[in-house]
Scaffold this active site. Structure first.
Site, PDB file in Angstrom:
ATOM      1  N   ASN A 152       0.801  -1.235   0.000  1.00 20.85           N
ATOM      2  CA  ASN A 152       0.000   0.000   0.000  1.00 20.85           C
ATOM      3  C   ASN A 152       0.830   1.280   0.000  1.00 20.85           C
ATOM      4  O   ASN A 152       0.418   2.277  -0.571  1.00 20.85           O
ATOM      5  CB  ASN A 152      -1.013  -0.011   1.153  1.00 20.85           C
ATOM      6  CG  ASN A 152      -0.353  -0.129   2.507  1.00 20.85           C
ATOM      7  OD1 ASN A 152       0.795  -0.558   2.608  1.00 20.85           O
ATOM      8  ND2 ASN A 152      -1.066   0.269   3.532  1.00 20.85           N
ATOM      9  N   GLU A 249       4.674  -4.642  11.852  1.00 23.28           N
ATOM     10  CA  GLU A 249       3.686  -3.582  11.586  1.00 23.28           C
ATOM     11  C   GLU A 249       2.538  -4.243  10.851  1.00 23.28           C
ATOM     12  O   GLU A 249       2.622  -4.494   9.649  1.00 23.28           O
ATOM     13  CB  GLU A 249       4.310  -2.487  10.712  1.00 23.28           C
ATOM     14  CG  GLU A 249       5.341  -1.635  11.419  1.00 23.28           C
ATOM     15  CD  GLU A 249       4.743  -0.705  12.445  1.00 23.28           C
ATOM     16  OE1 GLU A 249       3.512  -0.507  12.446  1.00 23.28           O
ATOM     17  OE2 GLU A 249       5.497  -0.198  13.272  1.00 23.28           O
ATOM     18  N   CYS A 283      -3.465   0.606   6.800  1.00 24.09           N
ATOM     19  CA  CYS A 283      -3.538  -0.282   7.970  1.00 24.09           C
ATOM     20  C   CYS A 283      -4.240   0.356   9.159  1.00 24.09           C
ATOM     21  O   CYS A 283      -4.950  -0.318   9.903  1.00 24.09           O
ATOM     22  CB  CYS A 283      -2.132  -0.692   8.372  1.00 24.09           C
ATOM     23  SG  CYS A 283      -1.040   0.728   8.587  1.00 24.09           S
ATOM     24  N   GLU A 461       7.897   2.041  14.579  1.00 22.29           N
ATOM     25  CA  GLU A 461       8.649   2.728  13.543  1.00 22.29           C
ATOM     26  C   GLU A 461       8.571   4.220  13.839  1.00 22.29           C
ATOM     27  O   GLU A 461       7.676   4.676  14.567  1.00 22.29           O
ATOM     28  CB  GLU A 461       8.068   2.419  12.158  1.00 22.29           C
ATOM     29  CG  GLU A 461       8.218   0.931  11.842  1.00 22.29           C
ATOM     30  CD  GLU A 461       8.052   0.558  10.382  1.00 22.29           C
ATOM     31  OE1 GLU A 461       7.027   0.951   9.799  1.00 22.29           O
ATOM     32  OE2 GLU A 461       8.929  -0.145   9.850  1.00 22.29           O
TER      33      GLU A 461
END
Ligand code: NAD
Length: 487
Positions: A152, A249, A283, A461
């Protein structure tokens, strides 16, 4: 082919082809046209990349943090200069509207590389005093890190993983998603142009099999994956064999809580962007929108009105808001959830089917979709759809809203819309999520840590926290008094 790179892989500072590897194509989902034909990496190329990363890492880690930082900041500058060209490739590879890719993809990557470039000179340990000695800690690189990307946000994910890894003195082998293989190669070119030594950032193409090799190979010290919960579990399992560091993630089914005292227009904007941006393929999207009962009707009316104004179209047209979904598999999956919502009794406020776009008969377009009267037990309210499908539910009290918001295995993000400051903080503390936005949604400045709780992930992150996930602490104890022994 419109976006054919010079070769499939980037190893040891140069493009490399590996024709023995299985061929695959990148498809522009607005037309079905193949835009590049590539090969997956073979085990022989994997070994070459490992050897290059080992050499490159030694050279890179020997540089001062200031020098690494200078090179990374140069890379950020070059990435910004090439933003237009890279955004076009990103649009062709993903189908996301160029209106988005111009501002959100390589641009976010450049921000991240610049940020970690600025921090590189300041990666340091600590000093601890004792009566007869002292200790200090060294923050050392891990070695060779693997990065595995989702489709994505291809160049953003490659940047978010490589920037902190490289700032800390690691090398990286990055595997983009086989669905969107192109822009990670551009990033590799840019790192070389900026002065990153050969072998420090390598790109190998491949699918799950290569991802599994990267997760389990003993010469790799860390693996960071962005992908679905199922993939994250496999990566963690592979990494367990050699006790590797992992960053996961993963997916989400995040709640947005809209209280009656909220600025309703702002909440509608948050819900719209937090469900439909990138054609819903984000997400952290707030796909479960809980609205306090007294404002529910007004909220849904405004929402449906705004959703009707969304322009689907040619992703390369700067006026287009939403492009197609990324692939036929994703298109079929999203349409099946739309069907499921209808058959399980949810009410359609808008959308709900495939969309026709003039001039693009093969485009994988779907309508932005809003379901109301959604029950928490319906599959559309429990499972990650990863498309432009919003579920609206209503609630009567804070306790009820929190209980239902948290009744999921996911925990990536949450949104809270209210004008009551105390309630905002109370809810932010109670909601199970890695990131909470108050009166906004889906903003991810690189200075802010990002990641999930529960099954949505491990590690963070961005922000200074990311440095801790790409380095390890060594404690050094030094005696300043005599050594004493009882026998
Ligand atoms: P995916 O899990 O299918 O694939 C992700 C990556 O993992 C791909 O590169 C794939 O080739 C690789 N892979 C597949 N099987 C593997 C295995 N056994 N071992 C190692 N690697 C393997 O995910 P996707 O469809 O590309 O992306 C969508 C998912 O990613 C959604 O669930 C979404 O929520 C999640 N996502 C999360 C974030 C985040 O930051 N939390 C960001 C973007 C996307």
């Amino acid at each position: 082919m419109r976006a054919q790179p010079p070769a499939s892989h980037y190893v040891d500072g140069a493009y490399v082809e590996d024709e023995a590897g299985e061929a695959f194509e990148s498809i522009y989902p607005a037309t079905g046209e193949a835009i590049a034909r590539l090969h997956m990496a073979t085990p022989a190329l994997f070994d070459r990349a490992l050897a290059a990363a080992k050499r490159g890492q030694a050279e890179w880690a020997a540089k001062s943090g200031a020098e690494r930082g200078r090179i990374l900041r140069r890379a950020a500058e070059i990435l910004r200069e090439k933003n237009d060209a890279i955004s076009e490739i990103e649009t062709l590879d993903t189908g996301k509207a160029v209106q988005e890719t111009l501002v959100a993809d390589a641009a976010s990557g450049a921000d991240c590389i610049e940020y970690f470039g600025a921090l590189a000179a300041d990666i340091r340990g600590s000093h601890i005093e004792f009566p007869n000695g002292f200790a200090y800690t060294r923050r050392e690189p891990l070695g060779i890190c693997a990065g595995i990307g989702a489709w994505n946000y291809p160049i953003q994910i490659a940047s978010w993983k490589s920037a902190p890894a490289l700032a800390c003195g690691n090398a990286m082998i990055f595997k983009p998603s086989e669905v969107t293989p192109l822009t990670a190669l551009k990033l590799a070119e840019i790192y070389t142009e900026a002065g990153v030594p050969a072998g420090v950032f390598n790109v190998l193409q491949g699918g799950g099999a290569l991802g599994a090799m990267l997760s389990s190979h003993p010469a790799i010290d860390k693996v960071s994956v962005t992908g679905s919960v199922g993939t994250g579990a496999k990566v963690m399992g592979g990494a367990a064999e050699t006790t590797k560091h992992v960053t996961l993630e993963l997916g989400g089914k995040s709640p947005i809580l809209v209280f009656a005292d909220a600025d309703l227009d702002a909440a509608v904007s948050g819900a719209i962007l937090g469900n439909f941006y990138s054609t819903g393929q984000i997400c952290s999207n707030g796909t479960r929108v809980f609205v306090e009962r007294s404002v529910r009707q007004a909220f849904v009316e405004k929402l449906a009105e705004r959703a009707k104004a969304i322009r689907l179209g040619d992703p390369l047209d700067p006026e287009t808001h939403l492009g197609p979904l990324v692939s036929k598999a994703q298109y079929d999956r999203v349409l099946s959830y739309m069907e499921l919502g209808r058959s399980q009794g949810a009410t359609l406020a808008c959308g709900g089917k495939a969309a026709e776009v003039a001039g693009l008969p093969n485009g994988l377009f779907v309508e932005p979709t809003i379901f109301t009267d959604v029950d928490d037990t319906m599959r559309i309210a429990r499972e990650e759809i990863f498309g432009p499908v919003m579920c609206v539910m209503d609630f009567d009290s804070e306790d009820e809203a929190i209980r239902r918001a948290n009744a999921t295995d996911f925990g990536l993000a949450a949104g809270i819309y209210t004008r009551d400051l105390s309630r905002a903080h109370r809810m932010a503390a109670r909601v199970a999520a890695g990131t909470v936005w108050v009166n906004s949604y889906n903003l991810t400045p690189v200075e802010m840590p990002f990641g999930g709780v529960k099954r949505s992930g491990i590690g963070r992150e961005n922000g200074r926290e990311a440095l801790e996930h790409y380095s390890q602490v060594k404690s050094v104890y030094l005696a300043t008094g005599p050594e004493e022994a009882p026998y």
